[in-house]
Design a protein around this motif. Structure first.
Motif, PDB file in Angstrom:
ATOM      1  N   THR A   1       0.894  -1.398  -0.217  1.00 28.90           N
ATOM      2  CA  THR A   1      -0.036   0.063  -0.121  1.00 28.90           C
ATOM      3  C   THR A   1       1.227   1.129  -0.052  1.00 28.90           C
ATOM      4  OG1 THR A   1      -1.828  -1.199   1.123  1.00 28.90           O
ATOM      5  CG2 THR A   1      -1.676   1.374   1.364  1.00 28.90           C
ATOM      6  N   ALA A   2       1.849   1.376   0.685  1.00 29.10           N
ATOM      7  CA  ALA A   2       2.889   2.553   0.835  1.00 29.10           C
ATOM      8  C   ALA A   2       3.475   2.427  -0.486  1.00 29.10           C
ATOM      9  CB  ALA A   2       3.733   2.196   1.990  1.00 29.10           C
ATOM     10  N   ALA A   3       3.994   1.544  -0.918  1.00 22.52           N
ATOM     11  CA  ALA A   3       4.497   1.617  -2.556  1.00 22.52           C
ATOM     12  C   ALA A   3       3.803   2.284  -3.234  1.00 22.52           C
ATOM     13  CB  ALA A   3       5.097   0.264  -3.030  1.00 22.52           C
ATOM     14  N   VAL A   4       2.463   1.992  -3.534  1.00 21.71           N
ATOM     15  CA  VAL A   4       1.469   2.712  -4.442  1.00 21.71           C
ATOM     16  C   VAL A   4       1.145   4.065  -4.454  1.00 21.71           C
ATOM     17  CG1 VAL A   4      -0.895   2.458  -5.446  1.00 21.71           C
ATOM     18  CG2 VAL A   4       0.274   0.439  -4.871  1.00 21.71           C
ATOM     19  N   VAL A   5       1.158   4.146  -2.762  1.00 13.50           N
ATOM     20  CA  VAL A   5       0.877   5.811  -2.646  1.00 13.50           C
ATOM     21  C   VAL A   5       1.870   6.506  -2.844  1.00 13.50           C
ATOM     22  CG1 VAL A   5       0.437   7.413  -0.802  1.00 13.50           C
ATOM     23  CG2 VAL A   5      -0.629   5.146  -0.797  1.00 13.50           C
ATOM     24  N   LEU A   6       3.216   5.915  -2.546  1.00 12.58           N
ATOM     25  CA  LEU A   6       4.440   6.770  -2.922  1.00 12.58           C
ATOM     26  C   LEU A   6       4.640   7.087  -4.273  1.00 12.58           C
ATOM     27  CD1 LEU A   6       7.015   5.380  -0.022  1.00 12.58           C
ATOM     28  CD2 LEU A   6       5.654   7.722  -0.240  1.00 12.58           C
ATOM     29  N   GLY A   7       4.233   5.956  -5.215  1.00  9.74           N
ATOM     30  CA  GLY A   7       4.431   6.071  -6.642  1.00  9.74           C
ATOM     31  C   GLY A   7       3.543   7.374  -7.166  1.00  9.74           C
ATOM     32  N   ILE A   8       2.191   7.286  -6.671  1.00 14.20           N
ATOM     33  CA  ILE A   8       1.296   8.376  -7.068  1.00 14.20           C
ATOM     34  C   ILE A   8       2.081   9.821  -6.436  1.00 14.20           C
ATOM     35  CG2 ILE A   8      -0.874   9.249  -6.807  1.00 14.20           C
ATOM     36  CD1 ILE A   8      -2.019   6.603  -6.331  1.00 14.20           C
ATOM     37  N   VAL A   9       2.493   9.788  -5.667  1.00 13.98           N
ATOM     38  CA  VAL A   9       3.150  11.175  -5.085  1.00 13.98           C
ATOM     39  C   VAL A   9       4.318  11.419  -5.974  1.00 13.98           C
ATOM     40  CG1 VAL A   9       4.444  12.031  -2.971  1.00 13.98           C
ATOM     41  CG2 VAL A   9       2.659  10.744  -2.580  1.00 13.98           C
ATOM     42  N   ALA A  10       5.187  10.537  -6.257  1.00 16.67           N
ATOM     43  CA  ALA A  10       6.211  11.019  -6.977  1.00 16.67           C
ATOM     44  C   ALA A  10       5.671  11.367  -8.402  1.00 16.67           C
ATOM     45  CB  ALA A  10       7.220   9.613  -7.158  1.00 16.67           C
ATOM     46  N   ALA A  11       4.549  10.851  -8.999  1.00 18.11           N
ATOM     47  CA  ALA A  11       4.178  11.153 -10.264  1.00 18.11           C
ATOM     48  C   ALA A  11       3.768  12.781 -10.123  1.00 18.11           C
ATOM     49  CB  ALA A  11       2.964  10.622 -10.640  1.00 18.11           C
ATOM     50  N   HIS A  12       3.425  13.262  -8.787  1.00 18.62           N
ATOM     51  CA  HIS A  12       3.011  14.636  -8.657  1.00 18.62           C
ATOM     52  C   HIS A  12       3.683  15.654  -8.054  1.00 18.62           C
ATOM     53  CE1 HIS A  12      -0.482  11.982  -9.924  1.00 18.62           C
ATOM     54  NE2 HIS A  12      -0.922  12.809 -10.577  1.00 18.62           N
ATOM     55  N   LEU A  13       4.884  15.220  -7.490  1.00 15.79           N
ATOM     56  CA  LEU A  13       5.596  15.964  -6.928  1.00 15.79           C
ATOM     57  C   LEU A  13       6.582  16.889  -7.682  1.00 15.79           C
ATOM     58  CD1 LEU A  13       6.267  16.511  -3.538  1.00 15.79           C
ATOM     59  CD2 LEU A  13       8.272  14.874  -4.319  1.00 15.79           C
ATOM     60  N   PRO A  14       6.833  18.060  -7.668  1.00 17.22           N
ATOM     61  CA  PRO A  14       7.638  18.933  -8.136  1.00 17.22           C
ATOM     62  C   PRO A  14       8.942  18.452  -8.218  1.00 17.22           C
ATOM     63  CG  PRO A  14       5.935  20.364  -6.966  1.00 17.22           C
ATOM     64  CD  PRO A  14       5.758  18.829  -6.460  1.00 17.22           C
ATOM     65  N   GLY A  15       9.620  18.413  -9.260  1.00 17.87           N
ATOM     66  CA  GLY A  15      11.065  17.842  -9.094  1.00 17.87           C
ATOM     67  C   GLY A  15      11.142  16.428  -9.574  1.00 17.87           C
ATOM     68  N   ALA A  16      10.323  15.609  -8.720  1.00 15.91           N
ATOM     69  CA  ALA A  16      10.368  14.229  -9.123  1.00 15.91           C
ATOM     70  C   ALA A  16       9.495  13.959 -10.434  1.00 15.91           C
ATOM     71  CB  ALA A  16      10.094  13.289  -7.969  1.00 15.91           C
ATOM     72  N   ARG A  17       8.447  15.010 -10.685  1.00 12.23           N
ATOM     73  CA  ARG A  17       7.569  14.598 -11.472  1.00 12.23           C
ATOM     74  C   ARG A  17       8.201  14.397 -13.056  1.00 12.23           C
ATOM     75  NH1 ARG A  17       3.341  18.925 -11.075  1.00 12.23           N
ATOM     76  NH2 ARG A  17       4.949  20.337 -11.641  1.00 12.23           N
ATOM     77  N   GLY A  18       9.104  15.495 -13.146  1.00 10.48           N
ATOM     78  CA  GLY A  18       9.891  15.545 -14.478  1.00 10.48           C
ATOM     79  C   GLY A  18      10.654  14.089 -14.896  1.00 10.48           C
ATOM     80  N   LEU A  19      11.205  13.657 -13.688  1.00  9.12           N
ATOM     81  CA  LEU A  19      11.945  12.334 -13.906  1.00  9.12           C
ATOM     82  C   LEU A  19      10.900  11.117 -14.000  1.00  9.12           C
ATOM     83  CD1 LEU A  19      14.517  12.738 -10.838  1.00  9.12           C
ATOM     84  CD2 LEU A  19      15.014  13.005 -13.464  1.00  9.12           C
ATOM     85  N   VAL A  20       9.696  11.123 -13.370  1.00 13.65           N
ATOM     86  CA  VAL A  20       8.900  10.131 -13.502  1.00 13.65           C
ATOM     87  C   VAL A  20       8.357  10.103 -14.923  1.00 13.65           C
ATOM     88  CG1 VAL A  20       6.436   9.218 -13.159  1.00 13.65           C
ATOM     89  CG2 VAL A  20       8.289   9.936 -11.108  1.00 13.65           C
ATOM     90  N   ARG A  21       8.108  11.076 -15.565  1.00 17.62           N
ATOM     91  CA  ARG A  21       7.522  11.241 -16.932  1.00 17.62           C
ATOM     92  C   ARG A  21       8.429  11.322 -18.003  1.00 17.62           C
ATOM     93  NH1 ARG A  21       2.900  16.132 -15.986  1.00 17.62           N
ATOM     94  NH2 ARG A  21       1.860  15.136 -14.150  1.00 17.62           N
ATOM     95  N   GLY A  22       9.714  11.285 -17.748  1.00 16.28           N
ATOM     96  CA  GLY A  22      10.812  11.439 -18.705  1.00 16.28           C
ATOM     97  C   GLY A  22      11.833  10.345 -18.700  1.00 16.28           C
ATOM     98  N   VAL A  23      12.981  10.691 -18.194  1.00 12.24           N
ATOM     99  CA  VAL A  23      14.141   9.518 -18.184  1.00 12.24           C
ATOM    100  C   VAL A  23      13.564   8.394 -17.518  1.00 12.24           C
ATOM    101  CG1 VAL A  23      15.475  10.432 -16.172  1.00 12.24           C
ATOM    102  CG2 VAL A  23      16.599   9.110 -18.245  1.00 12.24           C
TER     103      VAL A  23
END
Length: 361
Positions: A49-71
């Motif tokens: 459960t924590a892993a899913v939630v953290l994945g969602i957070v990473a996809a919307h967190l400024p800074g990490a969002r660019g990495l998640v959608r890019g490289v």
């Protein structure tokens, strides 16, 4: 020659980069580490459960969002698919046929009825509500079988869109997490003893980790029955995937025939026919093989514990990858309908499970 070749080799070495998936896999590993930390601080929150939630957070967190959608996108997608398959294979080591038979045929029949009612009812309702893509199928699978693991397996067979898979995983994870808090409060009002409560939890809660977190509140007897009933549901993953693979193959043949009839001969340069999925995917065969191996009782406790740890870590990395594919703004179009379907499915499986437990205990 030597003097001119050396700088060229130096430039090649300086320009070397890791393979594209390495970045995303590294981020997934970091996400698993963070999820493990959350689980250690808050034991009531399962690792997955924590892993899913953290994945969602990473996809919307400024800074990490660019990495998640890019490289990192390629590696995260790889984690959501390949690592999910490996985790499902190891999940088979948690299931022993002897333990399942020890529950009795009445309980096994009850679980079959609950799974069938939840799957068919949720799928039908999702289609009637007009949900897009494979969301009705994926949500129905997650609620009726084993949460995110089942969604990942069915998504592989049906070649579902990654966002449909991610949205379904997020919904099922949310409802399973709520069950950890809600179901223990209902044990005594519903008049359930510890063992009956455990069977109710095993028949109605989605993910194995969530089942453990919910049932342990009623003691070891409830936890034991909950896990066994839950594993009966897990065993139904293999036949469900086989049926869906057969359906996908049949649809492929039908579409091919319709296309040939409508267009005649294929146009030059058109891509070759897409490879049909195997009747039983390799990872499902691996799941069945692990179940058969577990049933022989030849594996030591140390081996089983190590496999269980590896399975948790693999599924956590896969779910972090799937969670990172969730795009919350895009859910505004269907968010209310998805939430409504999740609530209805939750009521269906909880009600059917409660009735089944009363009839079999």
């Amino acid at each position: 020659m030597t003097l001119t070749a050396a700088p060229g080799r130096a430039r090649q070495a300086a320009g070397w980069r890791p393979p594209a998936p390495a970045y995303g896999l590294g981020l997934a590993a970091a996400g698993v580490g963070a999820a493990w930390g959350v689980h250690r601080l808050l034991p009531a929150v399962p690792l997955l459960t924590a892993a899913v939630v953290l994945g969602i957070v990473a996809a919307h967190l400024p800074g990490a969002r660019g990495l998640v959608r890019g490289v990192c996108r390629a590696g995260l997608s790889l984690a959501g698919k390949r690592l999910m398959r490996l985790g499902i294979v190891l999940l088979g080591l948690k299931l022993s046929l002897n333990d399942v038979l020890g529950l009795g045929w009445a309980t096994v029949a009850m679980v079959l009825g609950v799974v069938a009612a939840t799957f068919c009812g949720t799928w039908w309702l999702g289609r009637r509500m007009g949900l897009s893509g494979d969301q009705p199928l994926l949500i129905a699978t997650g609620y009726s079988i084993c949460g995110a693991s089942a969604i990942g397996a069915v998504g592989e067979v049906s070649d579902s869109d990654e966002r449909d898979v991610a949205t379904s995983v997020a919904l099922v994870t949310l409802c399973g997490t709520l069950a950890i808090a809600v179901l223990p409060l209902l044990q005594h009002p519903l008049g359930l003893g510890d063992e009956a409560f455990g069977r109710w939890v095993g028949a109605s809660v989605h993910d194995v980790g969530q089942v453990v977190a919910t049932a342990q509140t009623a003691g070891p007897s409830a936890l034991g029955d909950a896990v066994l009933v839950k594993l009966v549901r897990v065993a139904l993953l293999a036949p469900l995937v086989a049926v869906l693979a057969t359906s996908v193959r049949a649809r492929g043949r039908t579409r091919k025939a319709e296309g040939e009839q409508a267009q005649g001969e294929r146009a030059p340069g058109e891509q070759a026919e897409r490879r049909r999925p195997p009747l039983v995917p390799l990872f499902v065969l691996g799941f069945l093989a692990m179940t058969a191996l577990r049933s022989t009782d030849v594996l030591s406790t140390t081996v089983l514990d190590s496999a269980a740890t590896a399975q948790e870590l693999l599924l956590a990395a896969a779910l972090f990858g799937l969670g990172s594919a969730v795009h919350l703004p895009s859910l505004t179009r269907t968010g209310a309908r998805v939430a409504a379907l999740g609530l209805c499915a939750w009521v269906v499986i909880a009600g059917a499970s409660y009735g089944g437990v009363l009839l079999t205990t």
